[in-house]
Design an enzyme around this catalytic site. Structure first.
Site, PDB file in Angstrom:
ATOM      1  N   ASP A  27       0.799  -1.220   0.000  1.00 55.92           N
ATOM      2  CA  ASP A  27       0.000   0.000   0.000  1.00 55.92           C
ATOM      3  C   ASP A  27       0.838   1.280   0.000  1.00 55.92           C
ATOM      4  O   ASP A  27       0.349   2.333  -0.408  1.00 55.92           O
ATOM      5  CB  ASP A  27      -1.005   0.003   1.160  1.00 55.92           C
ATOM      6  CG  ASP A  27      -0.353  -0.056   2.538  1.00 55.92           C
ATOM      7  OD1 ASP A  27       0.801  -0.509   2.623  1.00 55.92           O
ATOM      8  OD2 ASP A  27      -0.998   0.338   3.524  1.00 55.92           O
ATOM      9  N   GLU A  50       9.628 -10.500  -2.293  1.00 56.94           N
ATOM     10  CA  GLU A  50      10.659  -9.478  -2.501  1.00 56.94           C
ATOM     11  C   GLU A  50      12.056 -10.064  -2.628  1.00 56.94           C
ATOM     12  O   GLU A  50      12.902  -9.491  -3.327  1.00 56.94           O
ATOM     13  CB  GLU A  50      10.616  -8.455  -1.350  1.00 56.94           C
ATOM     14  CG  GLU A  50       9.376  -7.591  -1.318  1.00 56.94           C
ATOM     15  CD  GLU A  50       8.197  -8.226  -0.598  1.00 56.94           C
ATOM     16  OE1 GLU A  50       7.142  -7.569  -0.505  1.00 56.94           O
ATOM     17  OE2 GLU A  50       8.344  -9.378  -0.101  1.00 56.94           O
ATOM     18  N   HIS A 113       1.271   0.482  10.355  1.00 56.87           N
ATOM     19  CA  HIS A 113       1.639  -0.891  10.039  1.00 56.87           C
ATOM     20  C   HIS A 113       2.966  -0.918   9.272  1.00 56.87           C
ATOM     21  O   HIS A 113       3.328   0.034   8.590  1.00 56.87           O
ATOM     22  CB  HIS A 113       0.535  -1.580   9.235  1.00 56.87           C
ATOM     23  CG  HIS A 113       0.218  -0.936   7.928  1.00 56.87           C
ATOM     24  ND1 HIS A 113      -0.474   0.254   7.820  1.00 56.87           N
ATOM     25  CD2 HIS A 113       0.503  -1.307   6.654  1.00 56.87           C
ATOM     26  CE1 HIS A 113      -0.608   0.581   6.555  1.00 56.87           C
ATOM     27  NE2 HIS A 113      -0.018  -0.340   5.817  1.00 56.87           N
ATOM     28  N   HIS A 114       3.671  -2.003   9.370  1.00 56.49           N
ATOM     29  CA  HIS A 114       5.004  -2.228   8.787  1.00 56.49           C
ATOM     30  C   HIS A 114       6.100  -1.449   9.511  1.00 56.49           C
ATOM     31  O   HIS A 114       7.268  -1.542   9.121  1.00 56.49           O
ATOM     32  CB  HIS A 114       5.053  -1.889   7.293  1.00 56.49           C
ATOM     33  CG  HIS A 114       4.111  -2.687   6.439  1.00 56.49           C
ATOM     34  ND1 HIS A 114       3.593  -3.884   6.838  1.00 56.49           N
ATOM     35  CD2 HIS A 114       3.598  -2.432   5.207  1.00 56.49           C
ATOM     36  CE1 HIS A 114       2.782  -4.351   5.885  1.00 56.49           C
ATOM     37  NE2 HIS A 114       2.763  -3.495   4.901  1.00 56.49           N
ATOM     38  N   GLY A 403      27.118 -16.279  -2.258  1.00 47.67           N
ATOM     39  CA  GLY A 403      26.804 -17.684  -2.089  1.00 47.67           C
ATOM     40  C   GLY A 403      25.471 -17.973  -1.428  1.00 47.67           C
ATOM     41  O   GLY A 403      25.372 -18.890  -0.613  1.00 47.67           O
ATOM     42  N   ASP A 430      18.187 -29.534  -5.964  1.00 50.98           N
ATOM     43  CA  ASP A 430      16.866 -29.574  -5.337  1.00 50.98           C
ATOM     44  C   ASP A 430      16.782 -28.729  -4.071  1.00 50.98           C
ATOM     45  O   ASP A 430      15.772 -28.054  -3.821  1.00 50.98           O
ATOM     46  CB  ASP A 430      16.441 -31.018  -5.051  1.00 50.98           C
ATOM     47  CG  ASP A 430      17.496 -31.834  -4.303  1.00 50.98           C
ATOM     48  OD1 ASP A 430      18.608 -31.318  -4.062  1.00 50.98           O
ATOM     49  OD2 ASP A 430      17.219 -33.004  -3.980  1.00 50.98           O
ATOM     50  N   ASN A 457      19.256 -34.828  -5.833  1.00 51.61           N
ATOM     51  CA  ASN A 457      20.127 -35.755  -5.088  1.00 51.61           C
ATOM     52  C   ASN A 457      19.795 -35.741  -3.598  1.00 51.61           C
ATOM     53  O   ASN A 457      20.629 -36.037  -2.761  1.00 51.61           O
ATOM     54  CB  ASN A 457      21.608 -35.470  -5.345  1.00 51.61           C
ATOM     55  CG  ASN A 457      21.989 -34.024  -5.052  1.00 51.61           C
ATOM     56  OD1 ASN A 457      21.157 -33.240  -4.589  1.00 51.61           O
ATOM     57  ND2 ASN A 457      23.230 -33.679  -5.324  1.00 51.61           N
ATOM     58  N   GLY A 459      18.890 -33.483  -1.064  1.00 46.53           N
ATOM     59  CA  GLY A 459      19.421 -32.711   0.053  1.00 46.53           C
ATOM     60  C   GLY A 459      20.519 -31.751  -0.301  1.00 46.53           C
ATOM     61  O   GLY A 459      20.808 -31.487  -1.473  1.00 46.53           O
ATOM     62  N   GLU A 463      26.676 -28.817   1.628  1.00 44.54           N
ATOM     63  CA  GLU A 463      26.869 -28.832   3.073  1.00 44.54           C
ATOM     64  C   GLU A 463      27.339 -30.202   3.559  1.00 44.54           C
ATOM     65  O   GLU A 463      28.140 -30.304   4.488  1.00 44.54           O
ATOM     66  CB  GLU A 463      25.571 -28.430   3.778  1.00 44.54           C
ATOM     67  CG  GLU A 463      25.360 -26.934   3.907  1.00 44.54           C
ATOM     68  CD  GLU A 463      24.890 -26.300   2.613  1.00 44.54           C
ATOM     69  OE1 GLU A 463      24.447 -27.043   1.705  1.00 44.54           O
ATOM     70  OE2 GLU A 463      24.965 -25.061   2.497  1.00 44.54           O
TER      71      GLU A 463
END
Length: 547
Positions: A27, A50, A113-114, A403, A430, A457, A459, A463
């Site tokens: 708004d 966003e 608001h916000h 990254g 994925d 694969n 996951g 990591e």
């Protein structure tokens, strides 16, 4: 001529080359959005959130040279912070416009608001100060100075700027005295620095150039190649900035990534007695955990706002001026250097056995066409793709410094919409896809035709290679990925490919070539722990670095 401030802002952005604006309505920006959608020269690209809008704006800017996005105050602009920070880190110029409450509401300190409910309205602007190169609070009185200043800063530094636009200001009419014109940047005299570089080269027996991402940001490819062709100095690229140098040029050696680089490249660079670092940053991911063996203090740094050689430093000089100065240098290298060997086609066997990462990237090498835009997600996709041999006209996009996983899917929306006539190839996993998957719906709505390769694969493989190979925090819930286009409203408009073998991948390639007018979604199944060898090595380097 009288114009609303919002109209004037759009005029300036149009003059700067922006023809798409990304964002999400709220708004505090709705009335301003009317000034966007009413134009013939600028199109509004609404996004699902966003964060995705900020990534899309980043991708668009990498192709176009400048982008713009609009969010609403607080909840919208803070959702975009991650994307804007990535654009700052990797030098991508994005004009981030926040539609804000009226000045009267702010002056009265109302609990709107916000806001944080404390009557303060500058909290979020302060947050943007650290991740943008310039910031401005637009008023009717300063609009004709501040708006051009911010756009010019984004263009000069190739970094985002933040523009706070109260909605009543956007709707206020001002008398426009002069139309915005693109800036002319005054060249600096860098001849003394160039003479220093020349003297170092003249005393060297094994010079080398390390090229990086700032060449891409400032679009200095032609000037860098001209300098190399004049001087015959060989070039090694960092993964951060792949595409900075023409890989078909005879003076290109290949990728330098520290201890995991090919032995001949690693030995040449590590033993060079004159390393010119041009537009590059020697980050941990680009150097396998800072595993280079040369002395960083001996490197000649030629970056944006960073010339350094021995005890001489200058943080005001620009990279374009430095490169322009290098073109005046009278020097020719006659040392031998490793020759880049482009991979031969067909270096794999088509079988019905489970597809491996190694075969996948060998086949992808043969699939790439000379004009493709290639986006590689920070994970198995990036660490497998940055060794791909590019053609001169290819554009390669990753985000190895910031990254942020999930970046490349909405970035593909931005790159494809910036140039709909070029084929865009997205290589993503994925885990990353699940973060920003809603951008597929925006691609479908905009009738875009990218090719999306999704590695399933099961996951977060990148990591797993750093820590917790089999721990539950690196697992994700299995989706029916092939159903996604239908979920997003394109059951018959997107070709779906189910791939688990090299034979099936080859068939998918043939179908993609046969139907270039369609979007393609390719689910590529591979083993959970299979990874490109570069990722295996860098994972070990990160493990050591974090211990």
């Amino acid at each position: 001529m009288n114009k609303r401030v919002g109209e004037y802002l759009m005029d300036c952005l149009s003059t700067a080359g922006v023809d798409k604006v990304f964002g999400v309505p709220g708004d505090f920006n709705l009335a301003f959005l009317d000034d966007i959608i009413s134009r013939d020269d600028i199109e509004w690209i609404g996004n699902t959130n966003e964060l995705n809008a900020s990534y899309a704006a980043d991708g668009y800017a990498r192709m176009n040279g400048l982008s713009a996005m609009v969010t609403t105050f607080g909840v919208g602009e803070l959702s975009a912070v991650n994307g804007i920070a990535g654009s700052y880190a990797e030098r991508i110029p994005v004009v981030a416009i926040t539609g804000a409450p009226t000045r009267s509401v702010e002056q009265a300190g109302k609990y709107v608001h916000h806001s944080l409910g404390e009557g303060e309205f500058d909290n979020y602007r302060k947050m943007f100060k650290e991740i943008t190169t310039a910031q401005g609070y637009i008023t009717p009185e300063n609009a004709q100075e501040e708006i051009p200043r911010l756009i010019n800063e984004a263009l000069a530094e190739k970094r985002p700027v933040h523009l706070h636009l109260p909605i009543d200001v956007a709707m206020t009419e001002i008398e426009v005295k002069d139309a915005y014109q693109l800036p002319e940047f005054k060249a600096q005299d860098v001849s003394n620095y160039i003479e220093m570089v020349k003297n170092k080269l003249n005393s060297a027996s094994q010079p080398v150039i390390i090229a990086g991402h700032e060449i891409n940001s400032f679009k200095l490819h032609d000037k860098l190649e001209q300098f190399v062709n004049q001087t015959h100095i060989p070039v090694a690229q960092l993964s951060l900035g792949k595409g900075a140098f023409n890989e078909e040029n005879p003076y290109y050696m290949g990728i330098y990534d520290g201890s995991i680089a090919e032995e001949n490249i690693r030995n040449y660079v590590d033993n060079s007695d004159a390393i010119l670092n041009i537009g590059a940053k020697l980050t941990d991911s680009a150097t396998a955990g800072f595993s280079y063996e040369f002395d960083i203090d001996d490197v000649v740094m030629l970056n944006q706002h960073n010339f350094k050689m021995n005890d001489t430093e200058d943080q005001d000089v620009t990279l374009p001026d430095l490169l322009e100065g290098l073109l005046e240098m009278d020097y020719v290298n006659d040392a031998d250097y490793p020759q880049y060997k482009r991979p031969k086609a067909g270096q794999y066997e088509l079988t019905n056995e489970p597809l491996t990462q190694e075969t996948y990237f060998k086949m992808m090498q043969d699939f790439i066409a000379p004009d493709d835009v290639i986006l590689a997600e920070q994970g198995t996709s990036f660490f497998g793709a940055y060794d791909l041999a590019l053609y001169q006209a290819n554009k390669f996009i990753g985000q190895p410094l910031w990254g942020s996983i999930g970046y490349t899917l909405p970035a593909t929306l931005g790159t494809q919409i910036a140039d709909p006539n070029r084929r865009n190839l997205l290589l993503i996993g994925d885990g990353s896809l699940q973060l920003t998957v809603q951008s597929i719906s925006t691609m479908i709505r905009e009738k875009l035709k990218p090719v999306l390769f999704v590695i399933n694969n099961d996951g977060y493989t990148v990591e797993r290679k750093i820590h917790g190979e089999n721990e539950p925090y690196n697992d994700i819930f299995m989706w029916d990925y092939k159903a996604l286009p239908a979920v997003f409203g394109a059951k018959d408009d997107v070709k779906i490919h189910d791939v688990s073998t090299s034979e099936e991948l080859k068939q998918a390639f043939e179908t993609i070539k046969a139907y270039p007018e369609m979007m393609h979604f390719v689910e590529v199944k591979m083993a959970m722990h299979d990874a490109p060898h570069k990722l295996e090595a860098i994972g070990k380097a990160f493990t050591k670095q974090n211990s």
